[in-house]
Design an enzyme around this catalytic site. Sequence first.
Site, short mmCIF file in Angstrom:
data_model
loop_
_atom_site.label_atom_id
_atom_site.label_comp_id
_atom_site.label_asym_id
_atom_site.label_seq_id
_atom_site.Cartn_x
_atom_site.Cartn_y
_atom_site.Cartn_z
N ARG A 90 20.36 39.04 21.29
CA ARG A 90 20.07 39.46 19.73
C ARG A 90 20.48 38.07 18.96
O ARG A 90 20.50 38.29 17.82
CB ARG A 90 20.83 40.66 19.58
CG ARG A 90 20.02 41.93 19.39
CD ARG A 90 20.86 43.07 19.30
NE ARG A 90 20.12 44.08 18.70
CZ ARG A 90 19.36 45.10 19.10
NH1 ARG A 90 19.44 45.13 20.39
NH2 ARG A 90 19.12 46.16 18.50
N ARG A 162 18.83 59.95 16.05
CA ARG A 162 19.98 59.16 16.12
C ARG A 162 20.63 58.73 14.85
O ARG A 162 19.96 58.65 13.89
CB ARG A 162 19.47 57.51 16.91
CG ARG A 162 19.43 57.56 18.16
CD ARG A 162 18.74 56.42 18.71
NE ARG A 162 19.15 55.11 18.21
CZ ARG A 162 18.53 53.95 18.67
NH1 ARG A 162 17.66 54.00 19.67
NH2 ARG A 162 18.56 52.84 18.13
N ARG A 173 19.79 47.43 9.76
CA ARG A 173 19.31 46.95 11.20
C ARG A 173 18.14 45.81 11.07
O ARG A 173 18.14 45.05 11.73
CB ARG A 173 18.96 48.03 12.12
CG ARG A 173 20.11 49.03 12.49
CD ARG A 173 19.85 50.30 13.20
NE ARG A 173 18.84 50.15 14.19
CZ ARG A 173 18.08 51.06 14.44
NH1 ARG A 173 18.07 52.17 13.83
NH2 ARG A 173 17.38 51.15 15.52
P1 AP5 Z 1 19.01 49.46 20.36
O1 AP5 Z 1 18.84 50.93 20.80
O2 AP5 Z 1 18.59 48.20 20.96
O3 AP5 Z 1 18.09 49.59 18.94
P2 AP5 Z 1 16.71 48.66 18.37
O4 AP5 Z 1 16.77 47.30 18.71
O5 AP5 Z 1 17.14 48.88 16.70
O6 AP5 Z 1 15.77 49.07 18.83
P3 AP5 Z 1 15.49 50.80 19.05
O7 AP5 Z 1 15.88 51.38 20.10
O8 AP5 Z 1 15.80 51.57 17.51
O9 AP5 Z 1 13.71 50.77 19.15
P4 AP5 Z 1 12.67 50.20 20.02
O10 AP5 Z 1 11.92 48.97 19.53
O11 AP5 Z 1 13.26 50.29 21.44
O12 AP5 Z 1 11.60 51.53 19.67
P5 AP5 Z 1 11.26 52.52 20.50
O13 AP5 Z 1 10.36 52.21 21.69
O14 AP5 Z 1 12.42 53.53 20.60
O15 AP5 Z 1 20.42 48.91 19.48
C1 AP5 Z 1 21.13 49.99 18.74
C2 AP5 Z 1 22.30 49.36 18.05
O16 AP5 Z 1 23.15 49.00 19.52
C3 AP5 Z 1 22.39 47.75 17.42
O17 AP5 Z 1 22.30 48.19 15.97
C4 AP5 Z 1 23.65 47.36 17.58
O18 AP5 Z 1 24.68 47.93 17.09
C5 AP5 Z 1 23.77 47.68 19.25
N1 AP5 Z 1 23.62 46.66 20.08
C6 AP5 Z 1 22.50 46.82 20.98
N2 AP5 Z 1 22.34 45.78 21.61
C7 AP5 Z 1 22.93 44.84 21.26
C8 AP5 Z 1 23.47 43.43 21.45
N3 AP5 Z 1 22.71 42.75 22.45
N4 AP5 Z 1 24.53 42.88 20.73
C9 AP5 Z 1 25.11 43.62 19.72
N5 AP5 Z 1 25.11 44.83 19.34
C10 AP5 Z 1 23.87 45.27 20.10
O19 AP5 Z 1 10.06 53.27 19.38
C11 AP5 Z 1 10.53 53.80 18.24
C12 AP5 Z 1 9.74 54.85 17.89
O20 AP5 Z 1 8.35 54.71 17.58
C13 AP5 Z 1 9.95 56.02 18.87
O21 AP5 Z 1 9.66 57.29 18.24
C14 AP5 Z 1 8.32 55.92 19.62
O22 AP5 Z 1 8.01 57.28 20.07
C15 AP5 Z 1 7.16 55.31 18.62
N6 AP5 Z 1 6.63 54.33 18.82
C16 AP5 Z 1 6.78 53.50 19.99
N7 AP5 Z 1 5.63 52.72 20.15
C17 AP5 Z 1 4.97 53.09 19.30
C18 AP5 Z 1 3.33 52.76 18.92
N8 AP5 Z 1 2.64 51.62 19.53
N9 AP5 Z 1 2.66 53.49 18.09
C19 AP5 Z 1 3.18 54.50 17.36
N10 AP5 Z 1 4.53 54.77 17.77
C20 AP5 Z 1 5.24 54.31 18.67
#
Ligand code: AP5
Length: 226
Positions: A90, A162, A173
């Site tokens: 990241r 969440r 974020r």
């Molecule tokens: P993390 O869990 O990695 O959160 P994020 O990067 O914010 O990503 P998300 O899990 O929120 O989303 P995603 O892109 O995976 O989307 P999803 O598939 O769920 O990190 C959380 C926290 O942990 C960070 O803020 C930090 O504090 C810490 N952290 C993690 N890694 C770190 C690192 N390397 N270093 C330091 N700290 C770290 O989809 C989202 C939604 O959209 C779902 O409801 C889904 O059903 C829907 N959806 C998905 N695709 C589509 C589509 N094509 N069309 C319509 N809806 C869709």
Amino acid sequence: MGLNIVFLGPPGVGKGTQARLLAKRLGIPHLATGDLFREEIKNGSELGRKAKEYLDQGRLVPDEVTVAMVREKLQGAEYGEGVILDGFPRNLEQAAALDGILAERGGALRTVILVNASPQVVVQRLSGRRVCRAAGHNYHLQNNPPRAEGRCDIDGSELYQRDDDRPEVIQQRIQVYTETTSPLVEYYRRRGILIEIDGERPIPEIQERILEALAVAVNDYPKIQI
Ligand code: AP5
């Protein structure tokens, strides 16, 4: 180590959704740092207590904690055929650390898949996301609703929102992504290993586009067929 892939993109763009589908398709394990932190928090471990204050504020957990956790995980025999990383690296420091960890195992990062969407789309996706308590299966109130309200289709467990999907944390974020993580896009583009995918398409279509792009970029890997 075999095929090592990173998913990159703003929070909520669908990295986890696509990474899980790809992992199943290729038979390569998915490793998401966010999931690892949430698991530690659920277990009440020391690491979980430390990580929680960062997750709740939408800030990055310090690199030394995150890198050590990833290094330890990747020692596992299950990652011998490679890994699909989601949420790591990241920042540029984590990217350098990842190269070191993979090199220690005689491997290298092969491809980075950038999934992108506008800030409006990611806010809509995060605000409507619901996650199952038992295994973290993902739903969306409008885009991907469960069959029975509030229950996971797969294991029947309760769906919850969440803590970091609250509006003020979502904004933080997105800011962290823009300032700290997005420089990785140029970094990997220059290395010639970046695949860019439009995340504003339906879930199955995005997966097909990823497979098509991988078939070109990683054409020596037998399991990638479209
Ligand atoms: P993390 O869990 O990695 O959160 P994020 O990067 O914010 O990503 P998300 O899990 O929120 O989303 P995603 O892109 O995976 O989307 P999803 O598939 O769920 O990190 C959380 C926290 O942990 C960070 O803020 C930090 O504090 C810490 N952290 C993690 N890694 C770190 C690192 N390397 N270093 C330091 N700290 C770290 O989809 C989202 C939604 O959209 C779902 O409801 C889904 O059903 C829907 N959806 C998905 N695709 C589509 C589509 N094509 N069309 C319509 N809806 C869709």
